[in-house]
Design an enzyme around this catalytic site. Sequence first.
Site, mmCIF file in Angstrom:
data_model
loop_
_atom_site.group_PDB
_atom_site.id
_atom_site.type_symbol
_atom_site.label_atom_id
_atom_site.label_comp_id
_atom_site.label_asym_id
_atom_site.label_seq_id
_atom_site.Cartn_x
_atom_site.Cartn_y
_atom_site.Cartn_z
ATOM 1 N N GLU A 1 0.840 -1.195 0.000
ATOM 2 C CA GLU A 1 0.000 0.000 0.000
ATOM 3 C C GLU A 1 0.876 1.247 0.000
ATOM 4 O OE1 GLU A 1 -4.004 -1.527 2.319
ATOM 5 O OE2 GLU A 1 -2.591 -0.282 3.439
ATOM 6 N N CYS A 2 0.600 2.170 -0.908
ATOM 7 C CA CYS A 2 1.247 3.478 -0.964
ATOM 8 C C CYS A 2 2.769 3.333 -0.965
ATOM 9 C CB CYS A 2 0.748 4.370 0.168
ATOM 10 S SG CYS A 2 0.970 6.139 -0.167
#
Length: 437
Positions: free
Chosen positions: A327-328
């Site tokens: 994520e990210c």
Amino acid sequence: MGEARGIVVAAPASGSGKTVVTLGLLRALAKAGITVASAKAGPDYIDPRFHAAATERPCPNIDVWAMRPGLVDRLCGEVAEDSELFVVEGVMGLFDGAEGGQGSTADIAAHLGLPVVLVVDARAQAHSAAALVKGFAEFRKDCRVGGVIFNRVASARHESVLRSALAPLGIPVIGAVRQTAGLELPSRHLGLVQAEEVKGLEDFLDRASGLVTEGLDMALLRGVARPPQAGLGAGVKPLAPLGQRIAVAADAAFGFAYPHLLEGWRALGAEISTFSPLADEAPREAADAVFLPGGYPELHAGRIAANEAFLGGLRSARDRGTLIYGECGGYMVMGEVLIDREGQAHAMAGLLPSSTSFAERRLQLGYRYLNHDGVLPWPKSLTGHEFHFSTLSSQGGGDSLFQVADSGGRQIGPMGERIGRVMGSYAHVIDACSRAA
């Protein structure tokens, strides 16, 4: 939740100083021998670590936009168990939230049935502060302002004027915190610096605690608190674990994992091990899933690029068929190249055919509806949050992971990438979606 009583600390606007006041309040209560628990409203990953440092208790995020109501209730019930006072720190201004104000701090106060303690930045204000407080107190009937804390007050005379102005409203003034130089937390592009990176954090918390103890009537504050009205402790099933044995990256570059997800996986029987990419550690070979959370890899790009045990460990996990989800910041490291602020390119793991750049900065911020086609062990409709300045400088060759809409239901389009069991995106997943996008 036992005998706990609670309050919601909110403010008319961001920048009013509610985080420093909240931290000082939490530390002051703990030092006074009061068992205090806390939660942070909204999707913020950083403030909860400061709360935990102040209270020495875990602090969850609670989010009435992104979380199912039962999850909010369960998290509040768990963290406040065996506590005397439960303090929720709000987010932004009291009535600010997603599209149409949904998910605001006021919504949380209404859901929990807790009074709001309004932190008002009193700089350059005197009698006008009463008009501001009156407007906030009367704006919503289901959100009660139970007391006011004046912050950044210049002098005893200033405090006296503020108290006199507010007296006709009948809303208790819990106290005033004097304006003090140097009582600010350091920040960077995504907000505050992480708690574990702040030198002298204990001294800061003790200074904030001293100001709060000096300026507030703590007995009055406790008298304002009320038992929550929501069905706290009611449960909903957590999101399923990514695997039975999950290796989670955890250090200063990968610190944005929501505790409720990890604890939910443990509650469902998953075994979680952690490893530090910055220390050049690889995920355990026995892991059948690897989770790379968000964080600040762009600040450590050169170091990460040189850590062959970590990068090679990811590639080996991919070759074994391990599910790898990022994520990210974790997604950025899974790509081919990460370009730092100075424009220098650093080779990453090369698990996905994308490159990201922090030299080309563009803010992407907001709640997201996320839909996938069943490749993750979660419901196909999810809620999440996006908050980053980096951009995709190249992408291609993989399938999209999510179809995305903003908090108003407007379609944004595809996000992220997937090649087999390797997948990632800029979104931070929060919970299963309980409403239509």
